[in-house]
Scaffold this motif. Structure first.
Motif, mmCIF file in Angstrom:
data_model
loop_
_atom_site.group_PDB
_atom_site.id
_atom_site.type_symbol
_atom_site.label_atom_id
_atom_site.label_comp_id
_atom_site.label_asym_id
_atom_site.label_seq_id
_atom_site.Cartn_x
_atom_site.Cartn_y
_atom_site.Cartn_z
ATOM 1 N N LEU A 47 -40.113 7.689 -20.157
ATOM 2 C CA LEU A 47 -39.243 7.492 -21.322
ATOM 3 C C LEU A 47 -37.775 7.713 -20.979
ATOM 4 C CD1 LEU A 47 -41.438 9.143 -24.098
ATOM 5 C CD2 LEU A 47 -40.996 6.699 -23.756
ATOM 6 N N ALA A 48 -37.465 8.690 -20.131
ATOM 7 C CA ALA A 48 -36.074 8.926 -19.732
ATOM 8 C C ALA A 48 -35.533 7.721 -18.969
ATOM 9 C CB ALA A 48 -35.970 10.190 -18.882
ATOM 10 N N GLY A 49 -36.362 7.124 -18.118
ATOM 11 C CA GLY A 49 -35.949 5.924 -17.393
ATOM 12 C C GLY A 49 -35.702 4.753 -18.327
ATOM 13 N N ILE A 50 -36.552 4.617 -19.330
ATOM 14 C CA ILE A 50 -36.390 3.534 -20.304
ATOM 15 C C ILE A 50 -35.140 3.756 -21.147
ATOM 16 C CG2 ILE A 50 -37.396 2.465 -22.363
ATOM 17 C CD1 ILE A 50 -40.168 2.951 -21.045
ATOM 18 N N TYR A 51 -34.925 4.990 -21.621
ATOM 19 C CA TYR A 51 -33.711 5.299 -22.373
ATOM 20 C C TYR A 51 -32.481 4.923 -21.552
ATOM 21 C CZ TYR A 51 -35.375 8.193 -26.360
ATOM 22 O OH TYR A 51 -35.915 8.652 -27.525
ATOM 23 N N ALA A 52 -32.450 5.362 -20.296
ATOM 24 C CA ALA A 52 -31.292 5.110 -19.437
ATOM 25 C C ALA A 52 -31.070 3.617 -19.241
ATOM 26 C CB ALA A 52 -31.473 5.806 -18.090
ATOM 27 N N GLN A 53 -32.148 2.880 -19.002
ATOM 28 C CA GLN A 53 -32.010 1.442 -18.754
ATOM 29 C C GLN A 53 -31.542 0.707 -20.000
ATOM 30 O OE1 GLN A 53 -35.016 -1.171 -19.082
ATOM 31 N NE2 GLN A 53 -33.755 -2.771 -18.211
ATOM 32 N N VAL A 54 -32.125 1.025 -21.149
ATOM 33 C CA VAL A 54 -31.765 0.348 -22.397
ATOM 34 C C VAL A 54 -30.329 0.692 -22.818
ATOM 35 C CG1 VAL A 54 -32.266 0.304 -24.876
ATOM 36 C CG2 VAL A 54 -34.124 0.070 -23.244
ATOM 37 N N LEU A 55 -29.924 1.929 -22.589
ATOM 38 C CA LEU A 55 -28.583 2.361 -22.993
ATOM 39 C C LEU A 55 -27.523 2.074 -21.930
ATOM 40 C CD1 LEU A 55 -29.576 5.765 -24.603
ATOM 41 C CD2 LEU A 55 -28.850 3.696 -25.813
ATOM 42 N N GLY A 56 -27.944 1.606 -20.751
ATOM 43 C CA GLY A 56 -26.998 1.293 -19.687
ATOM 44 C C GLY A 56 -26.388 2.532 -19.058
ATOM 45 N N LEU A 57 -27.168 3.613 -18.953
ATOM 46 C CA LEU A 57 -26.687 4.865 -18.387
ATOM 47 C C LEU A 57 -27.360 5.138 -17.051
ATOM 48 C CD1 LEU A 57 -26.862 6.997 -21.649
ATOM 49 C CD2 LEU A 57 -24.836 5.972 -20.633
ATOM 50 N N GLU A 58 -26.728 5.988 -16.257
ATOM 51 C CA GLU A 58 -27.292 6.340 -14.950
ATOM 52 C C GLU A 58 -28.534 7.207 -15.106
ATOM 53 O OE1 GLU A 58 -25.905 8.906 -11.127
ATOM 54 O OE2 GLU A 58 -24.429 7.551 -12.021
ATOM 55 N N ARG A 59 -28.461 8.211 -15.999
ATOM 56 C CA ARG A 59 -29.598 9.085 -16.247
ATOM 57 C C ARG A 59 -29.516 9.632 -17.660
ATOM 58 N NH1 ARG A 59 -28.260 14.811 -13.167
ATOM 59 N NH2 ARG A 59 -26.537 15.327 -14.546
ATOM 60 N N VAL A 60 -30.672 10.025 -18.179
ATOM 61 C CA VAL A 60 -30.759 10.614 -19.511
ATOM 62 C C VAL A 60 -31.624 11.864 -19.394
ATOM 63 C CG1 VAL A 60 -31.643 10.289 -21.860
ATOM 64 C CG2 VAL A 60 -30.505 8.407 -20.694
ATOM 65 N N GLY A 61 -31.133 12.976 -19.919
ATOM 66 C CA GLY A 61 -31.909 14.210 -19.930
ATOM 67 C C GLY A 61 -32.898 14.204 -21.076
ATOM 68 N N VAL A 62 -33.894 15.080 -20.990
ATOM 69 C CA VAL A 62 -34.937 15.087 -22.007
ATOM 70 C C VAL A 62 -34.450 15.631 -23.357
ATOM 71 C CG1 VAL A 62 -36.852 15.176 -20.375
ATOM 72 C CG2 VAL A 62 -35.858 17.293 -21.204
ATOM 73 N N ASP A 63 -33.295 16.306 -23.366
ATOM 74 C CA ASP A 63 -32.765 16.848 -24.621
ATOM 75 C C ASP A 63 -31.643 15.998 -25.210
ATOM 76 O OD1 ASP A 63 -34.478 19.106 -24.526
ATOM 77 O OD2 ASP A 63 -33.135 20.044 -23.075
ATOM 78 N N ASP A 64 -31.305 14.886 -24.567
ATOM 79 C CA ASP A 64 -30.236 14.012 -25.048
ATOM 80 C C ASP A 64 -30.730 13.146 -26.202
ATOM 81 O OD1 ASP A 64 -28.620 15.032 -23.048
ATOM 82 O OD2 ASP A 64 -29.028 13.384 -21.667
ATOM 83 N N SER A 65 -29.943 13.058 -27.257
ATOM 84 C CA SER A 65 -30.307 12.263 -28.428
ATOM 85 C C SER A 65 -30.032 10.785 -28.172
ATOM 86 C CB SER A 65 -29.506 12.721 -29.648
ATOM 87 O OG SER A 65 -29.694 11.819 -30.721
ATOM 88 N N PHE A 66 -31.012 9.966 -28.472
ATOM 89 C CA PHE A 66 -30.904 8.513 -28.288
ATOM 90 C C PHE A 66 -29.700 7.958 -29.040
ATOM 91 C CE2 PHE A 66 -32.161 4.183 -29.706
ATOM 92 C CZ PHE A 66 -32.283 3.582 -28.464
ATOM 93 N N PHE A 67 -29.486 8.409 -30.255
ATOM 94 C CA PHE A 67 -28.425 7.856 -31.090
ATOM 95 C C PHE A 67 -27.052 8.414 -30.725
ATOM 96 C CE2 PHE A 67 -32.375 7.304 -33.391
ATOM 97 C CZ PHE A 67 -32.347 5.937 -33.562
ATOM 98 N N GLU A 68 -26.985 9.642 -30.243
ATOM 99 C CA GLU A 68 -25.703 10.187 -29.790
ATOM 100 C C GLU A 68 -25.255 9.514 -28.494
ATOM 101 O OE1 GLU A 68 -25.911 14.431 -29.546
ATOM 102 O OE2 GLU A 68 -26.263 14.638 -31.693
#
Length: 132
Positions: A47-68
């Motif tokens: 899920l972190a990989g998918i969040y990062a790819q969809v949002l165009g980010l290098e990485r996403v932590g498990v506590d980062d809010s999708f909408f923020e």
């Protein structure tokens, strides 16, 4: 809308015309800018990989809010679709409720592929009353 930072000033810097001098404002200091918690489970990692790819980010932590991080309703559908393709079942609604990777990992379930046919999006469509 919630501000990302609040800075207390004794007085606002003004231009010679009496308007706010935006260039003279101090840069905000973000207290938690370097906070990152890595995924601990396989589902969180997916899920972190998918969040990062969809949002165009290098990485996403498990506590980062999708909408923020810049997510919206359309991107939540992309996350749900890519998660399903990776074998993790979640709905866009789950992303709105849980928002973080850790929360979504708790709400999601793993599908093994033997659960039935996947809707490929082709085939006959029954006419709705408004179409008739």
């Amino acid at each position: 809308m919630v501000p990302a930072a609040v800075v207390v000033l004794e007085s606002l810097p003004l231009t010679v015309n009496g308007k706010l001098d935006k260039r003279a404002l101090p840069a905000p200091e973000y207290q938690d800018a370097d906070h990152y918690r890595a995924p601990a489970t396989a589902i969180e990692e997916i899920l972190a990989g998918i969040y990062a790819q969809v949002l165009g980010l290098e990485r996403v932590g498990v506590d980062d809010s999708f909408f923020e991080l810049g997510g919206d309703s359309i991107l939540s559908m992309q996350v749900a679709s890519q998660a399903r393709a990776a074998g993790v079942l979640c709905r866009p609604r789950d992303i709105f409720v849980e928002q973080t990777v850790a929360g979504l990992a708790r709400a999601a379930r793993v599908v093994d592929g033997a659960g039935g046919p996947v809707d490929e999006g082709v085939g006959p469509v029954v006419a709705t009353p408004i179409m008739g």
